[in-house]
Enzyme design. Sequence first.
Site, PDB file in Angstrom:
ATOM      1  N   GLU A  79     -24.348   9.898 -28.352  1.00 17.22           N
ATOM      2  CA  GLU A  79     -24.266  11.334 -28.645  1.00 17.22           C
ATOM      3  C   GLU A  79     -24.999  12.162 -27.589  1.00 17.22           C
ATOM      4  O   GLU A  79     -24.534  13.227 -27.193  1.00 17.22           O
ATOM      5  CB  GLU A  79     -24.798  11.633 -30.045  1.00 17.22           C
ATOM      6  CG  GLU A  79     -24.014  10.969 -31.161  1.00 17.22           C
ATOM      7  CD  GLU A  79     -22.505  11.168 -31.084  1.00 17.22           C
ATOM      8  OE1 GLU A  79     -22.047  12.257 -30.669  1.00 17.22           O
ATOM      9  OE2 GLU A  79     -21.770  10.220 -31.420  1.00 17.22           O
TER      10      GLU A  79
ATOM     11  N   HIS B 147     -22.877  12.893 -24.612  1.00 15.66           N
ATOM     12  CA  HIS B 147     -21.952  14.024 -24.774  1.00 15.66           C
ATOM     13  C   HIS B 147     -22.594  15.341 -24.341  1.00 15.66           C
ATOM     14  O   HIS B 147     -21.928  16.209 -23.784  1.00 15.66           O
ATOM     15  CB  HIS B 147     -21.489  14.147 -26.229  1.00 15.66           C
ATOM     16  CG  HIS B 147     -20.407  13.203 -26.606  1.00 15.66           C
ATOM     17  ND1 HIS B 147     -19.137  13.248 -26.071  1.00 15.66           N
ATOM     18  CD2 HIS B 147     -20.399  12.176 -27.493  1.00 15.66           C
ATOM     19  CE1 HIS B 147     -18.400  12.300 -26.608  1.00 15.66           C
ATOM     20  NE2 HIS B 147     -19.141  11.620 -27.464  1.00 15.66           N
TER      21      HIS B 147
END
Length: 186
Positions: free
Chosen positions: A140, A143
Amino acid sequence: MAVRAIRITGDPCSTPRRPVVEIDQEIRELVADLYETMDRAPGVGLAAPQVGVGLRIFTFGWTDEDDRLWRGVAINPELWISPPPPGEPDIDEEEGCLSFPGERFGLRRAERAILRATNLEGEKYEIEASGWLARIFQHEYDHLDGVLYTDRLEYRDQKVVQKITRKLGWGKPGGKWMPGVDDLDA
């Protein structure tokens, strides 16, 4: 709360994002939508850029082998990782991505990570993670820096990713899918 469309590889979901300045009602609604979308997909994490929002926020939700639920939001996170182990990824190191739905590839990640972030109440926290939770944090966090896990794959898998991307018409701006509506085997 609302489920939001998830951007597919090639959409500007993979550009670095700006920090959150203030946790206001708009941020609270975004976080609620991230949880709703992540759960509906279903996924174990979702970053704001994946739903087209240019902020440094991600949610996570995963139950470990001891049935402990790890669920939270990381606002303006910082991440420290141990060096990844050398060698080829094992079968248990496969991961997928909601922005490259339906596919899984092996990827070596650091076994340990320390996440420092702010929660929705504006409080700073720290989590020392290992195993899958450390992997989720790394995925994550990537990202937020404009990196998809497919960007980190070995050359052999990169060729497969390129083939899939062409075949499915991905790799262009505007690609997205709606959890609970589109059947993409995410």
